[in-house]
Design a protein around this motif. Structure first.
Motif, PDB file in Angstrom:
ATOM      1  N   UNK A 161     -54.001   0.464 -31.550  1.00  0.00           N
ATOM      2  CA  UNK A 161     -53.297  -0.333 -30.545  1.00  0.00           C
ATOM      3  C   UNK A 161     -54.323  -1.201 -29.826  1.00  0.00           C
ATOM      4  N   UNK A 162     -54.033  -2.480 -29.676  1.00  0.00           N
ATOM      5  CA  UNK A 162     -54.954  -3.350 -28.943  1.00  0.00           C
ATOM      6  C   UNK A 162     -54.923  -3.005 -27.454  1.00  0.00           C
ATOM      7  N   UNK A 163     -55.975  -3.362 -26.774  1.00  0.00           N
ATOM      8  CA  UNK A 163     -56.129  -3.025 -25.357  1.00  0.00           C
ATOM      9  C   UNK A 163     -54.969  -3.565 -24.510  1.00  0.00           C
ATOM     10  N   UNK A 164     -54.489  -4.762 -24.832  1.00  0.00           N
ATOM     11  CA  UNK A 164     -53.422  -5.348 -24.019  1.00  0.00           C
ATOM     12  C   UNK A 164     -52.041  -4.786 -24.358  1.00  0.00           C
ATOM     13  N   UNK A 165     -51.943  -3.905 -25.350  1.00  0.00           N
ATOM     14  CA  UNK A 165     -50.665  -3.274 -25.701  1.00  0.00           C
ATOM     15  C   UNK A 165     -50.639  -1.775 -25.410  1.00  0.00           C
ATOM     16  N   UNK A 166     -51.634  -1.287 -24.676  1.00  0.00           N
ATOM     17  CA  UNK A 166     -51.682   0.135 -24.353  1.00  0.00           C
ATOM     18  C   UNK A 166     -50.498   0.537 -23.474  1.00  0.00           C
TER      19      UNK A 166
ATOM     20  N   UNK B 237     -54.742   6.996 -21.731  1.00  0.00           N
ATOM     21  CA  UNK B 237     -54.337   5.873 -20.887  1.00  0.00           C
ATOM     22  C   UNK B 237     -53.169   6.286 -19.995  1.00  0.00           C
ATOM     23  N   UNK B 238     -53.229   5.916 -18.696  1.00  0.00           N
ATOM     24  CA  UNK B 238     -52.155   6.290 -17.775  1.00  0.00           C
ATOM     25  C   UNK B 238     -51.450   5.084 -17.169  1.00  0.00           C
ATOM     26  N   UNK B 239     -51.896   3.874 -17.500  1.00  0.00           N
ATOM     27  CA  UNK B 239     -51.260   2.663 -16.976  1.00  0.00           C
ATOM     28  C   UNK B 239     -52.198   1.889 -16.078  1.00  0.00           C
ATOM     29  N   UNK B 240     -51.906   0.601 -15.911  1.00  0.00           N
ATOM     30  CA  UNK B 240     -52.667  -0.283 -15.022  1.00  0.00           C
ATOM     31  C   UNK B 240     -54.177  -0.235 -15.271  1.00  0.00           C
ATOM     32  N   UNK B 241     -54.567  -0.240 -16.542  1.00  0.00           N
ATOM     33  CA  UNK B 241     -55.974  -0.224 -16.966  1.00  0.00           C
ATOM     34  C   UNK B 241     -56.723   1.040 -16.565  1.00  0.00           C
TER      35      UNK B 241
ATOM     36  N   UNK C  20     -60.278  10.096 -13.303  1.00  0.00           N
ATOM     37  CA  UNK C  20     -59.576   8.882 -13.693  1.00  0.00           C
ATOM     38  C   UNK C  20     -60.537   7.719 -13.522  1.00  0.00           C
ATOM     39  N   UNK C  21     -60.601   6.868 -14.542  1.00  0.00           N
ATOM     40  CA  UNK C  21     -61.493   5.704 -14.505  1.00  0.00           C
ATOM     41  C   UNK C  21     -60.713   4.447 -14.853  1.00  0.00           C
ATOM     42  N   UNK C  22     -61.348   3.307 -14.603  1.00  0.00           N
ATOM     43  CA  UNK C  22     -60.742   2.003 -14.868  1.00  0.00           C
ATOM     44  C   UNK C  22     -61.394   1.375 -16.094  1.00  0.00           C
ATOM     45  N   UNK C  23     -60.578   0.931 -17.044  1.00  0.00           N
ATOM     46  CA  UNK C  23     -61.100   0.291 -18.252  1.00  0.00           C
ATOM     47  C   UNK C  23     -61.860  -0.994 -17.934  1.00  0.00           C
ATOM     48  N   UNK C  24     -61.608  -1.581 -16.785  1.00  0.00           N
ATOM     49  CA  UNK C  24     -62.285  -2.825 -16.410  1.00  0.00           C
ATOM     50  C   UNK C  24     -63.633  -2.598 -15.730  1.00  0.00           C
ATOM     51  N   UNK C  25     -63.969  -1.340 -15.416  1.00  0.00           N
ATOM     52  CA  UNK C  25     -65.303  -1.057 -14.891  1.00  0.00           C
ATOM     53  C   UNK C  25     -66.319  -1.480 -15.945  1.00  0.00           C
ATOM     54  N   UNK C  26     -67.433  -2.029 -15.524  1.00  0.00           N
ATOM     55  CA  UNK C  26     -68.425  -2.580 -16.451  1.00  0.00           C
ATOM     56  C   UNK C  26     -68.853  -1.573 -17.520  1.00  0.00           C
ATOM     57  N   UNK C  27     -69.076  -0.338 -17.125  1.00  0.00           N
ATOM     58  CA  UNK C  27     -69.527   0.686 -18.079  1.00  0.00           C
ATOM     59  C   UNK C  27     -68.490   0.891 -19.182  1.00  0.00           C
ATOM     60  N   UNK C  28     -67.243   1.135 -18.792  1.00  0.00           N
ATOM     61  CA  UNK C  28     -66.194   1.426 -19.778  1.00  0.00           C
ATOM     62  C   UNK C  28     -65.849   0.180 -20.591  1.00  0.00           C
TER      63      UNK C  28
END
Length: 189
Positions: free
Chosen positions: A112-117, A138-142, A155-163
């Motif tokens: 699944x692509x990142x924008x279709x999670x 994945x739990x929603x909202x990145x 819980x972490x954010x996919x948009x954090x630089x590390x991830x």
């Protein structure tokens, strides 16, 4: 830790006062529905939109494990690793066995692509390696839940630089897809 406990207590108190202040006799009132209250609660705690909290059971499971320390090969609340956490979540929430290794799990999912999670999908990472070395749910909202080697279940954010740097791909287990469809089917009026 004390700050988190205080914040949770305050949130529960606010939700209780709010629920008591509402007209309890109105069947149209969504705050009378315990599932809606749970969705609002998990939405606020986990930083995701209430609309994203389709599976209250999944969010309850994650909430119960938050703060569990990381332990390679661990399978209990005394310590757990990332793939065992994902496997335990699927076992308890979706009643499905998915495997106990991030690379093995990746081989059994639809990519699944990142924008279709969607909530319940897996997110895979290649951290300083050519192979998949980390998995989360994945739990929603990145945002995603996972067992971090440095901070345990969190819980972490996919948009954090590390991830963002180490993100590899998403994956959807067939059971999660069926469960999501079933949830959506049951919520349509």
């Amino acid at each position: 830790m004390k700050t988190t406990v205080c914040a949770v207590c305050m949130l529960l108190t606010c939700l209780t006062f709010r629920a008591n202040a509402q007209d309890q006799s109105s069947p149209e009132n969504p705050s009378n529905d315990p599932d809606n209250l749970a969705k609002e609660y998990f939405s606020q705690i986990m930083g995701v939109a209430a609309a994203s909290t389709a599976s209250t059971k999944m969010y309850q499971f994650i909430y119960d494990w938050i703060g569990t320390p990381y332990r390679l090969g661990g399978t209990t609340k005394k310590g757990i690793d990332c793939s065992k956490f994902a496997a335990e979540l699927y076992e308890q929430v979706f009643n499905t066995t998915i495997g106990y290794n991030s690379r093995n799990i990746y081989s059994k999912v639809d990519k699944v692509s990142k924008n279709n999670l969607q909530p319940g999908d897996f997110v895979f990472f290649k951290i300083r390696s050519r192979n998949i070395t980390h998995i989360g749910v994945y739990i929603g909202d990145n945002r995603f839940a996972h067992a971090s080697s440095s901070r345990g279940v969190m819980i972490s954010d996919l948009e954090d630089a590390y991830w963002k740097r180490y993100y590899f791909n998403g994956g959807r287990a067939l059971v999660a897809d069926a469960e999501t469809a079933n949830i959506e089917e049951n919520t349509v009026d």
